[in-house]
Design an enzyme around this catalytic site. Structure first.
Site, mmCIF file in Angstrom:
data_model
loop_
_atom_site.group_PDB
_atom_site.id
_atom_site.type_symbol
_atom_site.label_atom_id
_atom_site.label_comp_id
_atom_site.label_asym_id
_atom_site.label_seq_id
_atom_site.Cartn_x
_atom_site.Cartn_y
_atom_site.Cartn_z
ATOM 1 N N HIS A 1 0.638 -0.902 -0.399
ATOM 2 C CA HIS A 1 -0.283 0.051 -0.003
ATOM 3 C C HIS A 1 0.999 0.914 -0.277
ATOM 4 C CE1 HIS A 1 0.873 -1.684 3.765
ATOM 5 N NE2 HIS A 1 0.118 0.121 4.060
ATOM 6 N N HIS B 1 27.752 -5.337 -11.464
ATOM 7 C CA HIS B 1 28.736 -6.048 -10.825
ATOM 8 C C HIS B 1 28.102 -6.893 -10.294
ATOM 9 C CE1 HIS B 1 31.845 -2.499 -9.615
ATOM 10 N NE2 HIS B 1 31.469 -2.600 -10.647
ATOM 11 N N ARG C 1 35.318 -10.363 -14.302
ATOM 12 C CA ARG C 1 35.449 -10.313 -13.015
ATOM 13 C C ARG C 1 34.420 -10.278 -12.358
ATOM 14 N NH1 ARG C 1 36.994 -5.451 -13.911
ATOM 15 N NH2 ARG C 1 35.776 -3.302 -12.259
#
Length: 203
Positions: free
Chosen positions: A60, A149, A183
Site C-alpha cells: 500500500h 557488478h 571479473r
C-alpha cells in the site's frame, strides 16, 4: 496509447557512452537530442517496440508510485505484469514481494521491480528465493552497480524516500545496464555456487 516522450532528464539519467533503445514512435525532445550528443549517448529506435516483460509489485505504501511507473514503463514499450496491490488498503509486503520474486525465480519473467515504504523489507523477502538477486537502489550509481557488478534481477525501491523523477532515473539506469566484465561474472557465479551448496545442504 500516448506516444512515449524521451526527455532531457531521461538522457541525463544515463552514463556517457551508453545506448538507449526506444520504441519506433517515441517523441524525442530537442533538449534530449542535444544532451545525448554532448554525452556520447546513442538513442536507438528499435524496429519494434520492446516487449520485455517486467514483473511489478508494491504494498500500500508503494501503490501510488507503482501505478505511475507502470504507465511510464508501458509507454516505453515494456510489457508489465502487475502482481498487486491494486489499491491503497493496507497489505503485507511479504505477500507481494513473494509473488514477484517467485515469478523471477521460476524463470517466468526475467526481471522484477518492487516498491514498499523503505524498500528494505521487499528486498529481504525477494532474496529468500533461489536465483533471485534483489538490490535496494536509491540513486543512479547504486542502480548501475547492482546490474553491472551483481546482475541484480529484482530492483526494490523505497516509495517514501523517492519522488517520481528520481524513481524513473533509477529504473531507467537499472533497465539499460548489464553485467559485462568477466571479473563481475566470476563473482556472480560464486553467488550462484553458494546458493547451490546451501540448497544441497538443506535437502
Amino acid at each position: 496509447m500516448a506516444r512515449p516522450i524521451i526527455t532531457e532528464a531521461d538522457v541525463m539519467a544515463l552514463e556517457p557512452g551508453t545506448t538507449l533503445s526506444v520504441p519506433p514512435d517515441a517523441l524525442i525532445t530537442p533538449a534530449a537530442h542535444d544532451r545525448a550528443r554532448e554525452r556520447g549517448i546513442e538513442i536507438r529506435r528499435s524496429p519494434h517496440p520492446s516487449r520485455e516483460a517486467i514483473a511489478l509489485g508494491a504494498d500500500h505504501a508503494g501503490f501510488a508510485l507503482k501505478e505511475r511507473l507502470k504507465a511510464w514503463l508501458i509507454e516505453l514499450g515494456y510489457e508489465v505484469r502487475d502482481f498487486g496491490t491494486f489499491d491503497e488498503r493496507p497489505v503485507d509486503y511479504p505477500d507481494i514481494a513473494y509473488r514477484v520474486a517467485r515469478a523471477v525465480s521460476r524463470g517466468e519473467i526475467a526481471r522484477g521491480i518492487l516498491l514498499d515504504g523503505a524498500g528494505i523489507g521487499s528486498c529481504i523477502v525477494a532474496n529468500k528465493l533461489p536465483g533471485v538477486r534483489a538490490a535496494l537502489c536509491y540513486d543512479r550509481a547504486t542502480a548501475r552497480n547492482s546490474r553491472e557488478h551483481n546482475d541484480a534481477n529484482v530492483l526494490t525501491l523505497g516509495a517514501r524516500s523517492l519522488d517520481e523523477a528520481t524513481a524513473r532515473e533509477i529504473v531507467l539506469v537499472w533497465l539499460t545496464h548489464h553485467l559485462t566484465e568477466e571479473r563481475h561474472r566470476r563473482r556472480v557465479e560464486k553467488i550462484r555456487d553458494i546458493e547451490r551448496r546451501h540448497l544441497k545442504d538443506v535437502e
